[in-house]
Design a protein around this motif. Structure first.
Motif, PDB file in Angstrom:
ATOM      1  N   ASP A  26     -29.052  30.270 -31.033  1.00 13.31           N
ATOM      2  CA  ASP A  26     -28.128  30.739 -32.061  1.00 13.31           C
ATOM      3  C   ASP A  26     -27.877  32.232 -31.886  1.00 13.31           C
ATOM      4  N   ASP A  27     -27.249  32.856 -32.887  1.00  8.30           N
ATOM      5  CA  ASP A  27     -26.878  34.263 -32.744  1.00  8.30           C
ATOM      6  C   ASP A  27     -28.043  35.234 -32.927  1.00  8.30           C
ATOM      7  N   GLN A  28     -29.258  34.730 -33.127  1.00  3.86           N
ATOM      8  CA  GLN A  28     -30.436  35.584 -33.246  1.00  3.86           C
ATOM      9  C   GLN A  28     -31.394  35.443 -32.059  1.00  3.86           C
ATOM     10  N   ALA A  29     -31.416  34.271 -31.448  1.00  9.08           N
ATOM     11  CA  ALA A  29     -32.304  34.021 -30.303  1.00  9.08           C
ATOM     12  C   ALA A  29     -31.731  32.870 -29.495  1.00  9.08           C
ATOM     13  N   PHE A  30     -31.657  33.054 -28.199  1.00  4.90           N
ATOM     14  CA  PHE A  30     -31.204  31.951 -27.369  1.00  4.90           C
ATOM     15  C   PHE A  30     -31.738  32.086 -25.951  1.00  4.90           C
ATOM     16  N   ASP A  72     -11.274  34.834 -24.054  1.00  4.89           N
ATOM     17  CA  ASP A  72     -12.308  33.946 -24.600  1.00  4.89           C
ATOM     18  C   ASP A  72     -13.039  33.142 -23.531  1.00  4.89           C
ATOM     19  N   CYS A  73     -12.450  33.021 -22.359  1.00 11.13           N
ATOM     20  CA  CYS A  73     -13.008  32.169 -21.308  1.00 11.13           C
ATOM     21  C   CYS A  73     -13.601  32.930 -20.132  1.00 11.13           C
ATOM     22  N   THR A  74     -13.196  34.169 -19.915  1.00  8.85           N
ATOM     23  CA  THR A  74     -13.505  34.887 -18.676  1.00  8.85           C
ATOM     24  C   THR A  74     -14.223  36.201 -18.952  1.00  8.85           C
ATOM     25  N   MET A  75     -15.254  36.462 -18.161  1.00 13.99           N
ATOM     26  CA  MET A  75     -15.970  37.728 -18.234  1.00 13.99           C
ATOM     27  C   MET A  75     -16.217  38.202 -16.806  1.00 13.99           C
ATOM     28  N   ARG A  80     -16.258  30.024 -18.832  1.00 20.39           N
ATOM     29  CA  ARG A  80     -16.856  29.013 -19.700  1.00 20.39           C
ATOM     30  C   ARG A  80     -16.271  27.638 -19.377  1.00 20.39           C
ATOM     31  N   ARG A  81     -17.132  26.629 -19.263  1.00 16.21           N
ATOM     32  CA  ARG A  81     -16.639  25.278 -18.989  1.00 16.21           C
ATOM     33  C   ARG A  81     -15.824  24.717 -20.132  1.00 16.21           C
ATOM     34  N   ALA A  82     -16.102  25.166 -21.359  1.00 13.99           N
ATOM     35  CA  ALA A  82     -15.337  24.693 -22.514  1.00 13.99           C
ATOM     36  C   ALA A  82     -13.862  25.044 -22.358  1.00 13.99           C
ATOM     37  N   CYS A  83     -13.540  25.951 -21.486  1.00 16.79           N
ATOM     38  CA  CYS A  83     -12.151  26.386 -21.270  1.00 16.79           C
ATOM     39  C   CYS A  83     -11.470  25.628 -20.138  1.00 16.79           C
ATOM     40  N   ALA A  84     -12.182  24.738 -19.473  1.00 16.54           N
ATOM     41  CA  ALA A  84     -11.590  24.020 -18.334  1.00 16.54           C
ATOM     42  C   ALA A  84     -10.374  23.231 -18.783  1.00 16.54           C
ATOM     43  N   PRO A  85      -9.341  23.183 -17.932  1.00 14.84           N
ATOM     44  CA  PRO A  85      -8.119  22.451 -18.300  1.00 14.84           C
ATOM     45  C   PRO A  85      -8.342  20.965 -18.443  1.00 14.84           C
ATOM     46  N   ALA A 104     -23.839  35.446 -27.841  1.00 19.48           N
ATOM     47  CA  ALA A 104     -24.359  34.097 -28.089  1.00 19.48           C
ATOM     48  C   ALA A 104     -23.229  33.065 -28.071  1.00 19.48           C
ATOM     49  N   ARG A 105     -22.096  33.402 -28.637  1.00 18.06           N
ATOM     50  CA  ARG A 105     -20.963  32.471 -28.646  1.00 18.06           C
ATOM     51  C   ARG A 105     -20.412  32.268 -27.241  1.00 18.06           C
ATOM     52  N   TYR A 106     -20.267  33.366 -26.492  1.00 21.02           N
ATOM     53  CA  TYR A 106     -19.705  33.246 -25.149  1.00 21.02           C
ATOM     54  C   TYR A 106     -20.579  32.346 -24.263  1.00 21.02           C
ATOM     55  N   PHE A 107     -21.879  32.528 -24.304  1.00 19.43           N
ATOM     56  CA  PHE A 107     -22.766  31.790 -23.401  1.00 19.43           C
ATOM     57  C   PHE A 107     -23.260  30.461 -23.963  1.00 19.43           C
ATOM     58  N   ALA A 108     -22.818  30.054 -25.150  1.00 22.26           N
ATOM     59  CA  ALA A 108     -23.209  28.749 -25.692  1.00 22.26           C
ATOM     60  C   ALA A 108     -22.623  27.647 -24.802  1.00 22.26           C
ATOM     61  N   GLY A 109     -23.437  26.664 -24.468  1.00 19.36           N
ATOM     62  CA  GLY A 109     -22.968  25.584 -23.601  1.00 19.36           C
ATOM     63  C   GLY A 109     -23.140  25.958 -22.138  1.00 19.36           C
ATOM     64  N   THR A 110     -22.189  25.519 -21.304  1.00 21.83           N
ATOM     65  CA  THR A 110     -22.295  25.740 -19.864  1.00 21.83           C
ATOM     66  C   THR A 110     -21.224  26.719 -19.395  1.00 21.83           C
TER      67      THR A 110
END
Length: 182
Positions: A72-76, A152-155, A177-182, A39-45
């Motif tokens: 959230d961590d139970q359903a998304f 944290d950014c790559t799978m 994850r886009r949150a990791c973009a420079p 859930a944390r990894y796929f949150a956002g874009t």
């Protein structure tokens, strides 16, 4: 004389096929870091780039996916938007819920029944049946889908597709994850 030879050949082929189905248990990765929190990894874009290869290794399709994760961590929900190298597009919306054992259960419009996901350490193994349109008909493809968190950014994802127990091809993706973009 020929019948025993044919029977022995078929037995060897069957044994080889069954051995090919036996892969690692996802629990093999339980102590591997970083620990995957789906859930944390796929949150956002998240963006993903991938390809489909036939079982002989020939790349027949490349694609980019934009994935939007909410919940959230139970359903998304994962809203996946595919753009293929031939210009075609596709959308798949996954509804994921946490299973009692800590894994995940997923549903999507082109998935028959439920997808079962088990997480251990940095790994997620999904198993499900994808209803895939092929040349005017629909094939029920068994998916054995493995995802490995690299950081944290790559799978990285590799899925084996089979029909009636015979591998048809593989799908390989890299997620970022886009949150990791420079």
């Amino acid at each position: 004389m020929k019948k025993p030879l044919i029977a022995a050949s078929l037995a060897a082929l069957l044994a080889g096929s069954l051995a090919g189905c036996a892969g690692p248990d996802v629990q093999h990765y339980k102590n591997v870091a970083p620990k995957l929190d789906v859930a944390r990894y796929f949150a956002g874009t998240t963006d993903a780039w991938g390809m489909f290869q036939r079982r002989n290794g020939e790349v027949v399709k490349r694609f980019h996916v934009t994935i939007t994760g909410t919940g959230d961590d139970q359903a998304f929900t994962l809203d996946e938007r595919f753009r293929y190298d031939d210009g075609t597009t596709e959308q798949r919306v996954w509804k994921l819920t946490r299973a009692a054992d800590g894994g995940w259960i997923g549903r999507a419009g082109d998935v028959r029944g439920e997808a079962k996901g088990e997480v251990a350490g940095n790994a997620l193994r999904w198993q499900y049946t994808l209803m895939l349109p092929v040349d005017g008909t629909t094939w029920a493809m068994s998916m054995d889908d493995w995802m490995f968190l690299i950081d944290d950014c790559t799978m990285i994802n590799r899925a084996s597709m089979s029909k009636l127990g015979v591998e048809v091809g593989q799908v390989t993706l890299t997620f970022r994850r886009r949150a990791c973009a420079p």
